[in-house]
Design a protein around this motif. Sequence first.
Motif, short mmCIF file in Angstrom:
data_model
loop_
_atom_site.label_atom_id
_atom_site.label_comp_id
_atom_site.label_asym_id
_atom_site.label_seq_id
_atom_site.Cartn_x
_atom_site.Cartn_y
_atom_site.Cartn_z
N GLU A 29 0.84 -1.20 0.00
CA GLU A 29 0.00 0.00 0.00
C GLU A 29 0.87 1.25 0.00
N ASP A 78 -5.27 -0.90 -7.47
CA ASP A 78 -6.44 -0.92 -6.61
C ASP A 78 -6.54 0.41 -5.87
N LEU A 80 -7.86 1.95 -2.89
CA LEU A 80 -8.33 1.45 -1.61
C LEU A 80 -9.15 2.49 -0.86
N SER A 165 -12.46 0.53 -6.86
CA SER A 165 -12.20 0.19 -8.26
C SER A 165 -10.77 -0.27 -8.44
N ARG A 166 -10.57 -1.04 -9.49
CA ARG A 166 -9.22 -1.36 -9.96
C ARG A 166 -9.14 -0.91 -11.40
N TYR A 168 -6.64 -0.91 -14.83
CA TYR A 168 -5.51 -1.58 -15.44
C TYR A 168 -4.90 -0.71 -16.54
N LEU A 205 -3.47 3.43 -2.41
CA LEU A 205 -3.45 2.49 -3.53
C LEU A 205 -2.52 1.32 -3.26
N ASN A 223 -14.92 -2.90 -11.05
CA ASN A 223 -15.34 -2.80 -9.64
C ASN A 223 -16.23 -4.00 -9.32
N LYS A 302 -10.60 -9.62 -9.89
CA LYS A 302 -10.89 -8.84 -8.68
C LYS A 302 -11.98 -9.52 -7.87
#
Length: 302
Positions: A29, A78, A80, A165-166, A168, A205, A223, A302
């Motif tokens: 993180e 990610d 967070l 959400s993630r 890419y 993140l 998500n 995810k």
Amino acid sequence: MIPTLDGKNVFHAFSPKLEPAMSVAQGQEFLLKTLDCFGGQIKSERDLLESLDWENVNPATGPVYIEGVRPGEIIGFDILDIKINDHSIAVVAPGEGVPGKEITTMETALLTHENNVLNFKDIARINIKPMIGVMGVAPKDRDIPNGTPEKHGGNMDCRIITAGSRIYFKAEVEGALFGCGDLHSAQGDGEIGVSGAETSGEVLLKAEVFPDLQGLPTPFLENDHLVATIFSAETADQAAKGAVDSMVEFLTGFAGLEKNHAVMLMSIAGDLRFCQMVDPLKTVRFEFPKKILSGVSGFHAK
């Protein structure tokens, strides 16, 4: 101790020549403290767009070097948590945004946050939904101003880039050289007036390479409820076509659907939405519900 960068560590163009401000391991993180899109230049409603130093807008905090990331790999970030400041800024100006010449007077509004609600000049109260406007990785062979969205990310102003959400990207340089900024407390799809509710804050993140997703059309967002392809181009029509084609590519290549069936399902259950219509390139996304994917897809990243 979470690795942290403050708002003094910013850049204004995604570039392969950037020197990392911080290095983190995959899965670790990290926290980025961000400035608003105006770089903190607006202090009161007397500060108008015409007074800004445009060399210092859309700052992104970073860059962050993600250890072990090689060019060509798919890296997922990610989001967070997002924490925002106690006020936001909205602006309009003649000739700017979709209304353009319909606006005849330049104006700045400072908007307060009250119990997770944005107070718009005592006219309206809008639920706060923090999002990230600028987010991306360095391109491999040129500098791209933060205000311009492209395949590397940039100023996509996509309101579903939120906590939980993630997103890419395809790394183009060693370590990806990631950065983000331009937080909003709220924004409508399209951001038609040239700004959302602009604010500063901090983003928590973590990042990881996904070898099984090689070839994923990026930028790509996921998500708990949906997946989305994001595409930027010179015109809205071109951006819409790009977002649609990218979703077809995902549904056929990663979900295993036949092309005809993918297009039918997209037309029945998917949503084509504007992200922003005010940057040098326009950004559109195509959203597809995960509940449909669960029956046909091995895509469970995810």
